[in-house]
Design an enzyme around this catalytic site. Structure first.
Site, PDB file in Angstrom:
ATOM      1  N   GLY A 178     110.667  53.158  46.166  1.00 30.23           N
ATOM      2  CA  GLY A 178     111.927  52.685  45.752  1.00 30.23           C
ATOM      3  C   GLY A 178     112.458  54.604  45.383  1.00 30.23           C
ATOM      4  N   ARG A 179     113.374  54.805  44.718  1.00 29.32           N
ATOM      5  CA  ARG A 179     113.574  55.647  43.950  1.00 29.32           C
ATOM      6  C   ARG A 179     112.532  56.254  43.317  1.00 29.32           C
ATOM      7  NH1 ARG A 179     118.801  53.802  43.950  1.00 29.32           N
ATOM      8  NH2 ARG A 179     118.231  52.581  42.059  1.00 29.32           N
ATOM      9  N   ILE A 180     111.691  56.312  42.591  1.00 27.42           N
ATOM     10  CA  ILE A 180     111.079  56.404  41.655  1.00 27.42           C
ATOM     11  C   ILE A 180     109.268  56.524  41.758  1.00 27.42           C
ATOM     12  CG2 ILE A 180     109.958  55.540  39.432  1.00 27.42           C
ATOM     13  CD1 ILE A 180     112.501  54.632  38.038  1.00 27.42           C
TER      14      ILE A 180
ATOM     15  N   ARG B 297     110.160  46.191  52.209  1.00 22.68           N
ATOM     16  CA  ARG B 297     110.919  46.558  52.741  1.00 22.68           C
ATOM     17  C   ARG B 297     109.906  47.811  53.770  1.00 22.68           C
ATOM     18  NH1 ARG B 297     116.877  47.483  52.018  1.00 22.68           N
ATOM     19  NH2 ARG B 297     116.039  47.333  49.697  1.00 22.68           N
TER      20      ARG B 297
ATOM     21  N   ARG C  20     107.981  47.044  34.687  1.00 21.06           N
ATOM     22  CA  ARG C  20     109.091  46.539  34.006  1.00 21.06           C
ATOM     23  C   ARG C  20     107.631  45.823  33.212  1.00 21.06           C
ATOM     24  NH1 ARG C  20     112.573  48.335  32.392  1.00 21.06           N
ATOM     25  NH2 ARG C  20     114.669  47.984  32.713  1.00 21.06           N
TER      26      ARG C  20
ATOM     27  N   GLU D 134     108.268  42.352  25.002  1.00 20.02           N
ATOM     28  CA  GLU D 134     108.347  43.778  23.804  1.00 20.02           C
ATOM     29  C   GLU D 134     109.010  43.024  23.805  1.00 20.02           C
ATOM     30  OE1 GLU D 134     109.436  47.710  26.580  1.00 20.02           O
ATOM     31  OE2 GLU D 134     108.094  46.657  28.124  1.00 20.02           O
TER      32      GLU D 134
ATOM     33  N   HIS E 205     107.431  51.925  25.894  1.00 17.44           N
ATOM     34  CA  HIS E 205     108.809  52.359  27.202  1.00 17.44           C
ATOM     35  C   HIS E 205     109.229  53.105  26.781  1.00 17.44           C
ATOM     36  CE1 HIS E 205     111.317  49.238  29.242  1.00 17.44           C
ATOM     37  NE2 HIS E 205     111.918  50.226  29.740  1.00 17.44           N
ATOM     38  N   ILE E 206     108.743  54.484  26.965  1.00 10.75           N
ATOM     39  CA  ILE E 206     109.635  56.019  26.824  1.00 10.75           C
ATOM     40  C   ILE E 206     109.578  56.506  27.790  1.00 10.75           C
ATOM     41  CG2 ILE E 206     108.752  55.449  24.658  1.00 10.75           C
ATOM     42  CD1 ILE E 206     106.498  57.953  24.851  1.00 10.75           C
TER      43      ILE E 206
HETATM   44  C1  GLV Z   1     113.715  51.606  31.781  1.00  8.55           C
HETATM   45  O1  GLV Z   1     113.181  50.974  31.597  1.00  8.55           O
HETATM   46  C2  GLV Z   1     115.396  51.513  32.836  1.00  8.55           C
HETATM   47  O2  GLV Z   1     114.984  50.280  33.618  1.00  8.55           O
HETATM   48  O3  GLV Z   1     116.089  52.584  32.924  1.00  8.55           O
END
Ligand code: GLV
Length: 323
Positions: free
Chosen positions: A157-159, A180, A240, A269, A287-288
């Site tokens: 996807g985007r990331i 997909r 996640r 978390e 989670h940074i």
């Molecule tokens: C961070 O975890 C986000 O979903 O933006």
């Protein structure tokens, strides 16, 4: 003059974001940043029309039934598994997220984890800090080469796409799997080859996960999947918690079934599995991945813009549920 709608900002945000919101709303903000449990959150939201929330604020049918004035909840995050969208739609509450503004920063941090894990940076630094280093050794902290390695991206996807783009500089072979298949143009742009999940797991030197969390992706990487990975491979998760079965991962790392893991997210978390701390072959972060000054500011401002649009026009730019 009619009173301004009341809104809640559940965690600390930047001052200019509060100033912007204050032009439209009577704002209550938790600038002390103490996390709220669900009862406190419900009570604070019970007289509000809107909220800026974060990924640790759970919005579900029970909360919504006790917050009858609520019209919009705006997540400062692209992931929105903390929001029950169906319940929001039933309750007439708009839900929004912050897509797009964090792709580059999250991809950069994915690479931080890839490089640090492959080259065993946390382990080496701990060794140096403990005063054990007594000189250069040929076989000290031997790691995995990134250049020319095979990068397996789960979720293009985007990331995932930005992660793939960065791999071009390392002259890597990029393979991906997604529910997909991407268009030929995307595959060409990112030089990414579509493979099955099984092929991805067995061929990759680095497996990096970029899927949203849902019941469909719960434990996408579990014992069976870890078994299929190379013994020399590393697993990276900046998506996640819950996408990976953390207990299975700990067992694989402990027994050397895979070489290492770089993790920004965890199940439950912030109470992650403490056995991770006993392992040397993990790089752990709280989670940074999206946490650069610029990006966290953009995320908070976009959530604020969504809230303003939701409560003034009813058309927030990043609406997640149908209206
Ligand atoms: C961070 O975890 C986000 O979903 O933006």
């Amino acid at each position: 003059m009619t009173a301004k709608p009341k809104v809640l900002v559940t965690r600390e945000v930047f001052e200019d974001v509060l100033e912007y919101l204050s032009q439209y709303f009577e704002v209550t903000s938790n600038q002390s940043d103490v996390p709220m449990n669900s009862e406190t959150l419900t009570l604070r939201l019970s007289d509000k029309e809107g909220a800026i929330i974060t990924l640790s604020d759970r919005i579900d049918a029970v909360l919504l039934s006790r917050c009858p004035r609520l019209k919009a909840v705006c997540n400062i995050a692209v992931g929105y598994n903390n929001i029950d969208l169906e319940a929001c739609t039933k309750a007439g509450v708009m839900a929004t997220n912050t897509p797009g503004v964090l792709d580059d920063t999250t991809a950069d941090f994915t690479w931080t984890l890839i490089l640090a894990t492959a080259r065993r940076l946390s382990e080496a630094e701990a060794y140096l800090r403990s005063g054990q280093w007594n000189g250069w050794k040929l076989k000290q902290f031997l790691g995995l080469d990134i250049h020319h390695a095979t990068l397996g991206i789960l979720g293009l996807g985007r990331i995932g796409q930005v992660v793939a783009k960065r791999a071009i500089g390392f002259e890597m072979k990029v393979i991906y799997h997604d529910v997909r298949r991407a268009t030929p143009e995307i595959e060409q742009t990112y030089r990414a080859t579509f493979v099955t999940k099984e092929e991805l797991l067995s061929q990759s030197d680095i497996v990096t996960i970029h899927v949203p969390y849902s019941s469909a992706t719960h434990h996408l990487i579990g014992r069976d999947e870890l078994e299929q990975m190379k013994q020399t491979a590393i697993l990276i998760n900046a998506s996640r918690g819950g996408v990976v079965d953390d207990q299975a991962l700990i067992e694989s790392l402990r027994s050397g079934k895979i070489a290492g893991a770089g993790l920004d997210v965890f199940e439950n978390e912030p109470k992650f599995n403490p056995h991770f701390l006993e392992l040397k072959n993990v790089v752990l972060a709280p989670h940074i991945a999206s946490s650069s000054f610029a990006t966290r500011h953009k995320m908070a401002m976009l959530a604020a813009e969504n809230l303003v649009a939701a409560l003034t026009t009813g058309k927030p730019p990043n609406l997640l549920n149908p209206f």
